[in-house]
Design a protein around this motif. Sequence first.
Motif, PDB file in Angstrom:
ATOM      1  N   GLN A  36      36.902 -55.094 -11.963  1.00 39.65           N
ATOM      2  CA  GLN A  36      38.360 -55.147 -11.821  1.00 39.65           C
ATOM      3  C   GLN A  36      39.028 -55.853 -13.001  1.00 39.65           C
ATOM      4  N   ASP A  64      36.431 -50.174  -6.061  1.00 37.44           N
ATOM      5  CA  ASP A  64      37.046 -49.527  -7.221  1.00 37.44           C
ATOM      6  C   ASP A  64      37.574 -48.139  -6.858  1.00 37.44           C
ATOM      7  N   SER A  68      41.533 -49.069  -7.414  1.00 38.94           N
ATOM      8  CA  SER A  68      41.754 -49.083  -8.860  1.00 38.94           C
ATOM      9  C   SER A  68      43.008 -48.293  -9.248  1.00 38.94           C
ATOM     10  N   ASN A 168      46.798 -55.513  -6.990  1.00 43.61           N
ATOM     11  CA  ASN A 168      46.045 -56.484  -7.790  1.00 43.61           C
ATOM     12  C   ASN A 168      46.244 -57.920  -7.322  1.00 43.61           C
TER      13      ASN A 168
END
Length: 339
Positions: A36, A64, A68, A168
């Motif tokens: 990440q 991911d 992502s 995030n």
Amino acid sequence: MDYRKFYKINCGLLLGLLIFGCEPAQQEKVYLGQTQGTTYAIKTISSSKENLQPAIDSVLQVIDLTFSNYNNQSLLYKINQGADTLRVNDMFVEVFKTSEKIYQASEKLFDPTVGSLVKAWGFGATDTLTVNEKQIDSLLALTGFEKVSLLKDQTLAKCCPNIYLDFNAIAQGYTSDVMSKMLKQKGIENFMVEIGGEVYASGMNTLKNKPWTIGIDDPQSPVNERKLAAKVKLSDLGLATSGNYRKFKVDAKTGKKYVHTINPITGYPKISNILSTTVIAPTAMEADGYATAFMLMDLEKTHALLQKNKDLQVLIIYLDVNNQTKQYTTKGFKELIQK
């Protein structure tokens, strides 16, 4: 002397010693790597001889492929490209619902739909600062977590296809939690998982017979000279720290400095006297999300939220009206500080 009794006692002791001696020795294993866009460190203490790297890699790959923003095969990437018929997985649902809870608790300051603004201010995949003041209003039209909803069939509905989701601010904490669940499923109870600074610690460091100890950076220390503001003892809890003291952009044309915490209500980077926030919570995901939220909230509002949520403990380092460094620490946090 009754030698038969003596014989039984000593045979029992010998048998106990043999059994104890045959127990597998506890050993420490450390796994290091990258994920990440950051690093991870996982430390376990157990008698297991299993190499956990394949399982660790598997967890990171699933994360991911879910969250992502850069992997074009990920679920979130496809959603951000406008897909509206994809059925999201249980991981996505869990992070979405926790984000929604923090969004409401923070009076809409923690907002995963801030992605378009994050990119425009140069904190996304590109380092280019592209935003100008005329763009703010149009980008704010794409911001607001209430504009996104999960339907009963676990598909995601966006009121505007251009809304860009960015998890995030919570995904690394969630990754620490998922990794911890995997370790516990394998019978490992004493471990510490750290993903990009977001931590979950379980049990204790049995080899040293003491709790896991986590250092919290002093936000005013030089980059190449790490100093700690505190050390805390952590067991079966998550911890995360957020700060503006090192991650920022400078506009090459104007020379202005922009911090990476974007206020989703104004559309601008937050100007604040808060240097860093460290949160301890039941999960690393909650700690991660609230640490970001408290960077955006005024101290008074943070205090009011903490009065309602006793599961959260915090250390906030800030500058007072005289530009002096101060700390706001909850009672529960103080009890965990290593003397």
